[in-house]
Design a protein around this motif. Sequence first.
Motif, PDB file in Angstrom:
ATOM      1  N   GLU A  32      83.161 -49.935   7.368  1.00  0.00           N
ATOM      2  CA  GLU A  32      83.231 -50.805   8.545  1.00  0.00           C
ATOM      3  C   GLU A  32      82.578 -50.097   9.728  1.00  0.00           C
ATOM      4  O   GLU A  32      82.842 -48.920   9.983  1.00  0.00           O
ATOM      5  CB  GLU A  32      84.676 -51.150   8.879  1.00  0.00           C
ATOM      6  CG  GLU A  32      84.828 -52.078  10.083  1.00  0.00           C
ATOM      7  CD  GLU A  32      86.266 -52.440  10.343  1.00  0.00           C
ATOM      8  OE1 GLU A  32      86.867 -51.824  11.263  1.00  0.00           O
ATOM      9  OE2 GLU A  32      86.800 -53.308   9.627  1.00  0.00           O
ATOM     10  N   CYS A  33      81.709 -50.821  10.424  1.00  0.00           N
ATOM     11  CA  CYS A  33      81.016 -50.264  11.585  1.00  0.00           C
ATOM     12  C   CYS A  33      81.964 -50.220  12.779  1.00  0.00           C
ATOM     13  O   CYS A  33      82.595 -51.230  13.125  1.00  0.00           O
ATOM     14  CB  CYS A  33      79.790 -51.120  11.908  1.00  0.00           C
ATOM     15  SG  CYS A  33      78.865 -50.544  13.357  1.00  0.00           S
ATOM     16  N   LYS A  34      82.043 -49.077  13.429  1.00  0.00           N
ATOM     17  CA  LYS A  34      82.911 -48.927  14.591  1.00  0.00           C
ATOM     18  C   LYS A  34      82.331 -49.600  15.823  1.00  0.00           C
ATOM     19  O   LYS A  34      83.057 -49.882  16.783  1.00  0.00           O
ATOM     20  CB  LYS A  34      83.144 -47.450  14.884  1.00  0.00           C
ATOM     21  CG  LYS A  34      84.047 -46.742  13.879  1.00  0.00           C
ATOM     22  CD  LYS A  34      84.329 -45.315  14.328  1.00  0.00           C
ATOM     23  CE  LYS A  34      85.321 -44.634  13.388  1.00  0.00           C
ATOM     24  NZ  LYS A  34      85.619 -43.241  13.842  1.00  0.00           N
ATOM     25  N   ASP A  35      81.022 -49.870  15.803  1.00  0.00           N
ATOM     26  CA  ASP A  35      80.386 -50.463  16.978  1.00  0.00           C
ATOM     27  C   ASP A  35      80.386 -51.992  16.948  1.00  0.00           C
ATOM     28  O   ASP A  35      80.702 -52.640  17.953  1.00  0.00           O
ATOM     29  CB  ASP A  35      78.949 -49.955  17.109  1.00  0.00           C
ATOM     30  CG  ASP A  35      78.896 -48.495  17.539  1.00  0.00           C
ATOM     31  OD1 ASP A  35      79.874 -48.030  18.152  1.00  0.00           O
ATOM     32  OD2 ASP A  35      77.898 -47.818  17.238  1.00  0.00           O
ATOM     33  N   CYS A  36      80.021 -52.580  15.785  1.00  0.00           N
ATOM     34  CA  CYS A  36      79.927 -54.046  15.748  1.00  0.00           C
ATOM     35  C   CYS A  36      80.938 -54.691  14.808  1.00  0.00           C
ATOM     36  O   CYS A  36      81.048 -55.925  14.780  1.00  0.00           O
ATOM     37  CB  CYS A  36      78.509 -54.485  15.383  1.00  0.00           C
ATOM     38  SG  CYS A  36      78.079 -54.241  13.630  1.00  0.00           S
TER      39      CYS A  36
END
Length: 240
Positions: free
Chosen positions: A8-12
């Motif tokens: 899982e992307c922490k930004d988007c």
Amino acid sequence: MKVRGERECKDCGARWSYYETGSVACPSCESLRSVGVDDERRLHTDAPVELDLSDARAALDDESLRETADRAGEVAREYVRKRGFVDAGELRALDDRYLTAHELRHAADAIGRRMDPSDEEEWYFLALLRGADAAEPDRPAPDEVPASMRGVRGLAYANAVREYRREMLDWLDEQPETRDRSVLETIGSHLKRVRALDGEVDPTDAEALVAAARDASRFLREDDAEALASARERLDRLAE
């Protein structure tokens, strides 16, 4: 290595499978800030990589055979470097594309070292260049391998089987139940002999070693007793 497949992307916030991309970079925003969210880590050694020799084949019109061999060898070398045989904890079969890429890499090195390759050696290299990345990878039959290139095939196959055997052993270490490894030990002994001879064995023996490794894999993956018996029979004949 053992990894968590879903990330899982922490930004988007996008999610993707590391098993499919082979990268921790987010496919949506390209951020490197991601985290694995699976509860379980699984052994995973493969990476998404294509074997594309079209540029090397096109270079034949403008470059020397040696330059083309250098180009093709580099592509094949990068392909086998990235390939693996455990996908999300599942052991895969030893496939023809991997074998042929190994052989092309060794053949390209041999062509690069020869001052004046023979017509038979040139044909052998070009046959591999044409067939390695085909939908159904193609390579010269054992009786078509030039005598001067027997070591190329023998060493290429031995190196391919050595890497595959190593991954079979790593995969076995992750299995909850104990499985018979003796056939892999016998394969290892034959590999040492072929490599000590720099691959200078009859091409049919090299093929038999590959077939034994495939039989051993089928036994381990499917608990196929007939495959184990076949592997042992092939190895016994090689020892005669």
